[in-house]
Write an enzyme that holds these catalytic residues in place. Structure first.
Site, PDB file in Angstrom:
ATOM      1  N   PHE A 178       0.823  -1.211   0.000  1.00 50.52           N
ATOM      2  CA  PHE A 178       0.000   0.000   0.000  1.00 50.52           C
ATOM      3  C   PHE A 178       0.858   1.263   0.000  1.00 50.52           C
ATOM      4  O   PHE A 178       0.615   2.195  -0.773  1.00 50.52           O
ATOM      5  CB  PHE A 178      -0.919  -0.029   1.221  1.00 50.52           C
ATOM      6  CG  PHE A 178      -1.710   1.224   1.440  1.00 50.52           C
ATOM      7  CD1 PHE A 178      -2.961   1.387   0.861  1.00 50.52           C
ATOM      8  CD2 PHE A 178      -1.220   2.258   2.239  1.00 50.52           C
ATOM      9  CE1 PHE A 178      -3.702   2.538   1.071  1.00 50.52           C
ATOM     10  CE2 PHE A 178      -1.947   3.413   2.450  1.00 50.52           C
ATOM     11  CZ  PHE A 178      -3.193   3.553   1.860  1.00 50.52           C
ATOM     12  N   ASP A 179       1.872   1.303   0.852  1.00 48.52           N
ATOM     13  CA  ASP A 179       2.736   2.482   0.959  1.00 48.52           C
ATOM     14  C   ASP A 179       3.407   2.799  -0.370  1.00 48.52           C
ATOM     15  O   ASP A 179       3.405   3.944  -0.839  1.00 48.52           O
ATOM     16  CB  ASP A 179       3.828   2.253   2.001  1.00 48.52           C
ATOM     17  CG  ASP A 179       3.277   1.956   3.375  1.00 48.52           C
ATOM     18  OD1 ASP A 179       2.356   1.132   3.479  1.00 48.52           O
ATOM     19  OD2 ASP A 179       3.785   2.536   4.344  1.00 48.52           O
ATOM     20  N   THR A 180       4.010   1.765  -0.969  1.00 50.83           N
ATOM     21  CA  THR A 180       4.738   1.962  -2.220  1.00 50.83           C
ATOM     22  C   THR A 180       3.806   2.455  -3.316  1.00 50.83           C
ATOM     23  O   THR A 180       4.137   3.393  -4.055  1.00 50.83           O
ATOM     24  CB  THR A 180       5.398   0.647  -2.671  1.00 50.83           C
ATOM     25  OG1 THR A 180       6.288   0.195  -1.646  1.00 50.83           O
ATOM     26  CG2 THR A 180       6.171   0.836  -3.960  1.00 50.83           C
TER      27      THR A 180
END
Length: 416
Positions: A203-205
Site C-alpha cells: 500500500f505504501d509503495t
C-alpha cells in the site's frame, strides 16, 4: 488529558482545522498486539501532549485481531480523550489505513508501526512541512546518510534491493518505501486513496509512486530506527506480494490506466510534457545500469520460475528455450521504456526482433552451460542446474546491456 493548544509564538498552520477538530490524526494499525499496544499508545500520547503544538488524535485501527487487542484499545480510548478505536473485520495494513484516512476529518494524517521502531523525535519534522503547506506527503527514511539504524544484515539487504528495484522499474525517486512512518495531507489522501488497490504491505509503495507521478512533493526525514526482533512480518510472502504489486503498478502506468495527467491538472502541477517524459531517462550510464539491473532481477526470477515449471514435464534444453523466449519479450519491452526512455510504438517491432537476437546470445550461453554441465557432471541435481543457469545468465546480462546500449536502443538509430 487534553492536547496543548497552539502557542501564540507559533504561526498558524497553513492547513486549517475546524473548531474541535485535530490538526493531526496518527493511525496505529494493529493485529494481535495486546502486549505492545498499551505501552505504544501511552508513550505516543505523552510525546504528542508534550512536544506537539497543535490538537491531535490517535486512532487505533484494529485489523480483525483474535486476541485482546480490541479490549486494550477500548480501555485506552476510555482513558484518553484523544484516543479513538476503529475495528475492521478483515486484515491488511493498507486496508486499515485507507478506512481510517478516508473517514478522518483531520487536515494532516499519519501512521506509525505499533512497535515504535522509529524515534518519535522525528514526528514533528515529519508532519511540519504538511502543516505549513510546503509538502504533500512525508516519509521517514532509514536509508538517508544521516539516519541511525540498528537492524540485521538480512533486512538491510532486502530493503536496499527493494528500493533499487523501485528506482529501476517504476522510476521512484524517494529513498525508503517501507519505513512504517509516513504522513499525508488529508485533501491529497481523499483524491489518491480510491486509486490505490493494495490492501497489504505494498500500500505504501503504491501510494508514493502514484503521488510522485502526479507531481506531488514528498518530504523525507532521516530517522533513528531500531529493528523489532519480535516482528511478525513474513519476509518471503511480503517480497512476492511486492513484486506482484510492482508489476501491476508498472502495467497501469504504461497503459495509462492510472490518470496521472488528470491528477497533475487537479493538483495544479505542471502538465505532462517533454521535460517530464524524459525525467526518468538517465543521461549517463550509471542510472541506466541501475534500471537495467532491476529489470534483470525480475527477469531472472521469472526465468527461473518458468524453467522450474517447464522442467517438470520437459527436457532441460526445451525448458530453457521456452523460459528464455517468454522472458526475452518482457525484458526487451521493459528496458525499451524504463532503461532507455523510448516511448510510442515506433520501431517497437524492430526492437523486439533485435532483442530476440540479443537473447539468442543468452540462449547460446545458457544452453552451452547446460550441455557442459551434462558432460562434466552427468545427472546433476536441479539445484546445480539452477546455479549454473544463474552464472550463465549473469554473463549474458552484461553482454546484453552492451548490445542494448550500443545497438538496439542507440539514440541515433531510434531517431533515424
Amino acid at each position: 488529558m487534553t492536547a496543548t493548544l497552539v502557542p501564540q509564538a507559533l504561526p498558524r498552520p497553513a492547513v486549517e482545522a475546524a473548531a474541535g477538530t485535530p490538526v493531526l490524526d496518527v493511525v496505529v494499525p494493529v493485529y494481535n498486539e495486546e502486549r505492545d499496544l498499551g505501552p505504544c499508545v501511552e508513550r505516543l500520547h505523552a510525546h504528542l501532549a508534550e512536544a506537539f503544538p497543535y490538537p491531535f488524535r490517535i486512532t487505533v485501527a484494529d485489523n480483525a485481531s483474535t486476541d485482546r487487542t480490541l479490549v486494550v484499545a477500548k480501555d485506552l480510548a476510555a482513558q484518553y480523550d484523544e484516543v479513538e478505536v476503529v475495528h475492521l473485520d478483515e486484515k491488511g495494513r493498507g486496508r486499515a489505513l485507507r478506512a481510517v484516512w478516508s473517514a478522518s476529518d483531520a487536515p494532516v494524517l499519519a501512521y506509525m508501526d505499533v512497535d515504535l521502531s522509529t524515534d518519535l523525535a522525528a514526528l514533528l519534522p515529519l508532519v511540519a512541512p504538511l502543516i505549513s503547506g510546503h509538502s504533500d506527503l512525508a516519509i521517514g527514511s532509514r536509508l538517508s546518510r544521516t539516519s541511525r539504524v540498528v537492524r540485521g544484515a538480512k533486512r538491510e539487504i532486502i530493503s536496499r534491493c527493494y528500493n533499487v528495484l523501485l528506482r529501476g522499474t517504476l522510476r521512484a525517486r524517494f529513498s525508503d518505501a517501507q519505513c512504517g512512518f509516513k504522513a499525508i495531507r488529508g485533501d491529497v489522501a481523499q483524491r489518491l486513496l480510491p486509486l490505490v488497490e493494495d490492501t497489504g504491505w505494498f500500500f505504501d509503495t503504491e501510494l508514493l509512486v502514484l503521488a510522485e507521478r502526479s507531481g506531488l512533493r514528498i518530504h523525507e526525514v532521516p530517522v533513528d530506527w531500531v529493528d523489532d526482533p519480535d516482528s511478525r512480518v513474513d519476509v518471503v510472502a511480503t517480497a512476492v506480494a511486492d513484486l506482484k504489486g510492482v508489476a501491476r503498478v508498472g502495467k497501469a502506468l504504461a497503459t495509462g490506466a492510472l490518470p496521472v495527467a488528470q491528477l497533475r491538472q487537479e493538483f495544479g502541477r505542471e502538465p505532462l510534457g517533454r521535460a517530464d517524459e524524459t525525467a526518468g531517462v538517465a543521461p549517463g550510464t550509471t542510472a541506466q545500469i541501475v534500471r537495467f539491473a532491476a529489470i534483470g532481477v525480475v527477469s531472472t526470477l521469472a526465468f527461473l520460475l518458468l524453467y522450474s515449471l517447464f522442467r517438470t514435464a520437459m527436457p532441460a534444453q526445451v525448458s530453457n528455450l521456452l523460459a528464455l523466449v517468454i522472458t526475452a519479450v518482457g525484458n526487451t519491452a521493459a528496458n525499451r521504456r524504463l532503461t532507455f526512455g523510448i516511448r510510442g510504438r515506433r520501431h517497437a517491432g524492430r526492437s523486439q526482433v533485435e532483442g530476440l537476437v540479443v537473447f539468442g546470445l543468452g540462449l547460446v550461453l545458457t544452453s552451452g552451460s547446460l550441455a557442459l554441465l551434462d558432460v562434466v557432471a552427468p545427472g546433476a541435481s536441479h539445484a546445480v542446474e539452477l546455479l549454473t543457469l544463474v552464472v550463465a545468465n549473469l554473463v549474458a546480462t552484461l553482454l546484453r546491456f552492451v548490445a542494448y546500449r550500443a545497438w538496439v536502443f542507440h539514440p541515433r538509430r531510434q531517431s533515424a
